[in-house]
Scaffold this motif. Structure first.
Motif, short mmCIF file in Angstrom:
data_model
loop_
_atom_site.label_atom_id
_atom_site.label_comp_id
_atom_site.label_asym_id
_atom_site.label_seq_id
_atom_site.Cartn_x
_atom_site.Cartn_y
_atom_site.Cartn_z
N SER A 4 31.21 83.49 45.42
CA SER A 4 29.80 83.42 44.86
C SER A 4 29.25 83.40 44.02
O SER A 4 28.20 82.60 43.46
N ASN A 5 29.84 84.25 43.08
CA ASN A 5 29.52 83.95 41.98
C ASN A 5 29.10 82.99 40.79
O ASN A 5 27.30 82.30 39.97
N ASN A 6 29.73 82.43 41.14
CA ASN A 6 29.63 80.30 40.54
C ASN A 6 28.43 79.50 40.62
O ASN A 6 27.65 79.66 40.51
N THR A 7 28.22 79.71 42.79
CA THR A 7 27.58 79.16 43.08
C THR A 7 26.02 80.29 42.98
O THR A 7 25.11 79.14 43.16
N GLY A 8 26.10 80.71 42.94
CA GLY A 8 24.65 81.66 42.40
C GLY A 8 24.18 81.56 41.10
O GLY A 8 22.54 81.19 41.53
N LYS A 9 24.95 81.28 40.19
CA LYS A 9 24.86 81.05 38.77
C LYS A 9 24.05 78.85 38.98
O LYS A 9 23.26 78.78 38.62
N VAL A 10 25.22 78.58 39.57
CA VAL A 10 24.79 76.92 39.56
C VAL A 10 23.30 77.04 40.49
O VAL A 10 22.00 75.83 40.14
N ILE A 11 23.25 77.18 40.93
CA ILE A 11 21.79 77.64 42.24
C ILE A 11 20.65 78.29 41.36
O ILE A 11 19.38 77.62 41.50
N GLY A 12 20.82 79.01 40.54
CA GLY A 12 19.90 79.33 39.25
C GLY A 12 19.86 78.46 38.67
O GLY A 12 18.58 78.03 38.41
N ALA A 13 20.13 78.15 37.66
CA ALA A 13 20.60 76.65 37.04
C ALA A 13 19.98 75.96 37.34
O ALA A 13 18.63 75.52 37.11
N THR A 48 8.85 81.07 43.34
CA THR A 48 9.17 82.50 44.11
C THR A 48 9.44 82.23 45.11
O THR A 48 10.41 82.95 45.35
N ASP A 49 9.02 80.76 46.37
CA ASP A 49 9.68 81.38 47.77
C ASP A 49 11.28 80.60 46.98
O ASP A 49 11.78 80.95 48.13
N ALA A 50 11.19 80.10 46.70
CA ALA A 50 12.91 79.59 46.09
C ALA A 50 13.67 81.09 45.90
O ALA A 50 15.18 80.82 46.34
N LEU A 51 13.66 81.73 45.10
CA LEU A 51 13.87 82.80 44.28
C LEU A 51 13.90 83.55 45.57
O LEU A 51 15.18 84.28 45.06
N LYS A 52 13.37 84.19 46.65
CA LYS A 52 13.51 84.97 47.17
C LYS A 52 14.68 84.54 48.95
O LYS A 52 15.36 84.65 49.09
N GLU A 53 14.19 82.96 49.07
CA GLU A 53 15.50 82.54 50.02
C GLU A 53 16.79 82.84 48.87
O GLU A 53 17.59 83.07 49.48
N LYS A 54 16.49 82.22 47.45
CA LYS A 54 18.27 83.09 46.98
C LYS A 54 18.80 83.72 46.85
O LYS A 54 20.02 84.55 46.75
N PHE A 55 17.36 84.98 46.80
CA PHE A 55 17.96 86.90 46.39
C PHE A 55 17.95 86.95 48.12
O PHE A 55 19.58 87.35 47.73
N ASN A 56 17.46 86.40 48.56
CA ASN A 56 18.36 87.18 50.07
C ASN A 56 19.76 85.77 50.63
O ASN A 56 20.44 86.76 51.52
N LEU A 57 19.77 85.07 50.41
CA LEU A 57 21.88 84.33 51.03
C LEU A 57 22.34 85.17 49.79
O LEU A 57 24.05 85.48 50.43
N LEU A 58 21.84 86.18 48.39
CA LEU A 58 22.74 86.62 47.65
C LEU A 58 23.17 87.88 48.38
O LEU A 58 24.29 88.45 48.40
N LEU A 59 22.23 88.70 48.94
CA LEU A 59 22.55 89.81 49.35
C LEU A 59 22.77 89.62 50.98
O LEU A 59 23.88 90.77 51.22
N GLU A 60 22.88 88.52 51.59
CA GLU A 60 23.72 88.34 52.65
C GLU A 60 25.13 88.33 51.88
O GLU A 60 26.15 88.76 52.59
N GLU A 61 25.85 87.43 51.22
CA GLU A 61 27.18 87.65 51.29
C GLU A 61 27.40 88.88 50.44
O GLU A 61 28.42 88.94 50.70
N ALA A 62 26.62 89.97 49.91
CA ALA A 62 27.18 91.28 49.53
C ALA A 62 27.36 91.90 50.08
O ALA A 62 28.23 92.35 49.99
N LYS A 63 26.73 91.75 51.18
CA LYS A 63 26.68 92.93 52.61
C LYS A 63 27.92 91.97 53.08
O LYS A 63 29.03 93.12 53.62
N LYS A 64 28.24 90.66 53.08
CA LYS A 64 30.13 90.07 54.08
C LYS A 64 30.86 90.66 52.96
O LYS A 64 31.42 91.13 53.54
N GLU A 65 30.66 90.54 52.13
CA GLU A 65 32.07 90.96 50.83
C GLU A 65 31.83 92.93 51.40
O GLU A 65 33.32 93.58 51.49
#
Length: 90
Positions: A4-13, A48-65
């Motif tokens: 998920s860290n690698n996925t987050g980095k790719v999406i961010g890039a 801004t919208d894209a970053l909010k969406e990415k943050f929400n996805l990462l937050l959900e992944e963190a909650k699952k972890e």
């Protein structure tokens, strides 16, 4: 978690690259300054919208972890308690 860290980095890039490309395209476009500013604001809103969406996805992944770690910890505690009880009986 490493995946998920690698996925987050790719999406961010990708998002950063898209934002930079969009901004450069707008800056080099032959529009009036007011039109360029409007386009930059719209591009900023999209980013801004894209970053909010990415943050929400990462937050959900963190909650699952976190839930997964809690479950493993509870299993570990349960197994340890069972072993302690078993050793007391013997």
């Amino acid at each position: 978690m490493e995946n998920s860290n690698n996925t987050g980095k790719v999406i961010g890039a990708i998002l950063i690259g898209a934002a930079i490309g969009g901004a450069l395209g707008i800056l080099f476009a032959p529009d009036k300054g007011s039109e360029t500013r409007k386009k930059l604001l719209a591009s900023g809103d999209d980013l801004t919208d894209a970053l909010k969406e990415k943050f929400n996805l990462l937050l959900e992944e963190a909650k699952k972890e976190v839930e997964s770690v809690k479950e493993r910890a509870n299993d570990f505690i349960g197994n340890g308690s069972a072993k302690v009880e078993k050793s007391r009986v013997n």
